[in-house]
Structures are given as structure tokens and as C-alpha cells.
Write a protein that holds these residues in place. Structure first.
Motif, mmCIF file in Angstrom:
data_model
loop_
_atom_site.group_PDB
_atom_site.id
_atom_site.type_symbol
_atom_site.label_atom_id
_atom_site.label_comp_id
_atom_site.label_asym_id
_atom_site.label_seq_id
_atom_site.Cartn_x
_atom_site.Cartn_y
_atom_site.Cartn_z
ATOM 1 N N SER A 88 0.428 -1.442 -3.161
ATOM 2 C CA SER A 88 1.482 -0.600 -3.714
ATOM 3 C C SER A 88 0.891 0.649 -4.343
ATOM 4 C CB SER A 88 2.292 -1.382 -4.763
ATOM 5 O OG SER A 88 2.906 -2.496 -4.169
ATOM 6 N N GLY A 89 -0.282 0.509 -4.981
ATOM 7 C CA GLY A 89 -0.926 1.658 -5.595
ATOM 8 C C GLY A 89 -1.347 2.682 -4.562
ATOM 9 N N GLY A 92 1.800 4.491 -3.584
ATOM 10 C CA GLY A 92 2.420 5.304 -4.621
ATOM 11 C C GLY A 92 1.611 6.523 -5.005
ATOM 12 N N GLY A 93 0.353 6.602 -4.620
ATOM 13 C CA GLY A 93 -0.458 7.767 -4.946
ATOM 14 C C GLY A 93 -0.959 7.697 -6.360
ATOM 15 N N GLU A 94 -1.038 8.866 -7.016
ATOM 16 C CA GLU A 94 -1.576 8.938 -8.365
ATOM 17 C C GLU A 94 -0.559 8.409 -9.359
ATOM 18 O OE1 GLU A 94 -2.698 12.902 -9.036
ATOM 19 O OE2 GLU A 94 -4.374 12.881 -7.613
ATOM 20 N N GLY A 95 -1.003 8.310 -10.604
ATOM 21 C CA GLY A 95 -0.119 7.848 -11.670
ATOM 22 C C GLY A 95 0.121 6.366 -11.633
ATOM 23 N N THR A 96 -0.816 5.595 -11.116
ATOM 24 C CA THR A 96 -0.651 4.151 -11.024
ATOM 25 C C THR A 96 -1.427 3.463 -12.110
ATOM 26 O OG1 THR A 96 -2.491 3.925 -9.509
ATOM 27 C CG2 THR A 96 -0.311 4.264 -8.544
ATOM 28 N N ARG A 97 -1.054 2.219 -12.374
ATOM 29 C CA ARG A 97 -1.718 1.407 -13.391
ATOM 30 C C ARG A 97 -1.896 0.020 -12.832
ATOM 31 N NH1 ARG A 97 -0.148 -2.049 -17.517
ATOM 32 N NH2 ARG A 97 -1.459 -2.004 -19.378
ATOM 33 N N ALA A 125 -1.279 -8.569 -11.984
ATOM 34 C CA ALA A 125 -1.320 -7.128 -11.809
ATOM 35 C C ALA A 125 0.007 -6.524 -12.171
ATOM 36 C CB ALA A 125 -1.666 -6.786 -10.358
ATOM 37 N N ALA A 126 -0.028 -5.283 -12.717
ATOM 38 C CA ALA A 126 1.185 -4.562 -13.020
ATOM 39 C C ALA A 126 1.474 -3.623 -11.868
ATOM 40 C CB ALA A 126 1.017 -3.763 -14.319
#
Length: 225
Positions: A88-89, A92-97, A125-126
Motif C-alpha cells: 500500500s505504501g 500511495g507514494g510519499e507521506g506514508t507511515r 503495520a499502520a
């Protein structure tokens, strides 16, 4: 020889002595019989104690194996959730956690500039949080990714029997085994777990006729009704 007349016995001490000797021999024979019975019982008790010890040892081995199996299951579920979050990260590109549970229970996190507190159910995982306020529009699959191994396991159990009225005790037994039936702490853990599922609108909490006892059902069951 047997005494038949008390008066005669009083004048014939030899008869009394002979009769008492016979009675003594009779008592000795009975005592020997009882001693033999006691010896057999003692041997039987010792054998039962040995058998009990062997059964307890085997039971403990099964308990240990079961605990190891649960740990392996949790590790595999955590790894699966970490993989979902990682994929998913990438989408989703940047701004992931991302938070990943280590084998020793620690967490390694890679955080973006968005600082977000983890959900109490997060143990693997979040999900990614895209910039620009898209977190509120994330699909249900993203919420499921935040459940962690126990949350996913509980949800799978509940959804497998959508018409079942799941009490905390019933779910605790399914999650932790029959020993949890009498464990109030296990019931509390299950209740807390299901309350978090309610917050995520994955299950529905209902109350009994007394207004105090509660149970939980799958969301799909209430929608079907």
C-alpha cells in the motif's frame, strides 16, 4: 475346644486359656489378610500417582506446543500485514507511515512528516496516510490493515459465523483455547478487542434484555437483516 458353660469355665482355667489361644490365632490370620490388602492398595495408589504424573507431563508438552503454534501464527499474520502495508505504501507514494512488529515484540517505524498516533489494535503495520487529507476517504481494506494479527483473527472468526451472538467469553475461548472459559482477564481482552472492531464499524455491539449483558455480531449480519 470351645467353652459352653460359664460356670464350668470358671473352675477350668485351662479351657479358658485354650480358647483364648484359638482366638489369638484367629485374630492373627485376619490381621495378616488386612495387611495384605493394605499392601495391595498402597501399590495401586503408587501406580496411579505415577500414571497421573505421566499424564500431567504430556499435557504440559501439549500446552507448550499450542503456545508455540499461536506465536508462529501471530508472527505469520504480522508478516502478512506488514506486506500489505508495504504494498500500500508503494501505491500511495510519499507521506506514508509504516510500523512493523519485530520478532521480539519491538517496533521499527518509518514515519513521514505526518505524525499520527497508532491505533490500540496496531501490532503489525499502520496503513499509509496520503497527504492532503485523504485518510478519511480510505477504503475499508485500509482499516482492516490496521487491525493487527489478533484483530484480523477475531474478525475472521466472527465473520465465519455471522449469525452467532459472540460474547466476550465465547470469543476468548476461540482465540485462546478452552482454558480461557474461566479466565476473566481473557474475557476482558476479548471485550476490548471487539470494542475496537465496533469503533471501526466492522462488528455491531448489542445488549441483552437486561440492558447490561452485551454481545457482538458481524456487520454483514445486521445489514442482511
Amino acid at each position: 475346644m470351645q467353652l459352653t458353660d460359664g460356670a464350668t469355665a470358671s473352675v477350668n482355667p485351662s479351657w479358658v486359656a485354650a480358647d483364648m489361644g484359638a482366638l489369638t490365632h484367629q485374630c492373627d490370620a485376619e490381621l495378616a489378610e488386612y495387611d495384605a490388602q493394605l499392601s495391595r492398595l498402597a501399590s495401586g495408589i503408587a501406580a496411579l500417582e505415577a500414571e497421573k504424573a505421566a499424564v500431567l507431563s504430556k499435557r504440559q508438552q501439549v500446552v507448550t506446543t499450542r503456545e508455540q503454534a499461536l506465536r508462529v501464527q501471530d508472527t505469520l499474520l504480522a508478516a502478512a500485514q506488514a506486506g500489505v502495508a508495504l504494498r500500500s505504501g508503494q501505491r500511495g507514494g510519499e507521506g506514508t507511515r509504516l510500523e512493523v512488529v519485530s520478532n521480539h515484540g519491538g517496533q521499527e517505524s518509518a514515519e513521514s512528516s505526518a505524525d499520527e498516533s497508532p491505533d490500540p489494535l496496531d501490532s503489525a503495520a499502520a496503513p499509509p496516510t496520503a497527504e492532503g487529507g485523504h485518510a478519511a476517504d480510505a477504503p475499508a481494506a485500509s482499516d482492516n490493515a490496521k487491525l493487527g494479527p489478533r484483530g484480523m483473527q477475531a474478525l475472521q472468526i466472527i465473520n465465519s459465523m455471522p449469525d452467532q451472538q459472540w460474547t466476550p467469553k465465547l470469543l476468548a475461548v476461540r482465540l485462546e483455547g478452552q482454558e480461557a472459559a474461566a479466565d476473566n482477564k481473557a474475557h476482558n481482552r476479548a471485550r476490548t478487542l471487539m470494542d475496537h472492531l465496533v469503533k471501526k464499524q466492522l462488528v455491531v455491539k448489542k445488549y441483552g434484555n437486561d440492558g447490561r449483558s452485551c454481545y457482538f455480531v458481524a456487520t454483514a449480519a445486521t445489514e442482511a437483516a
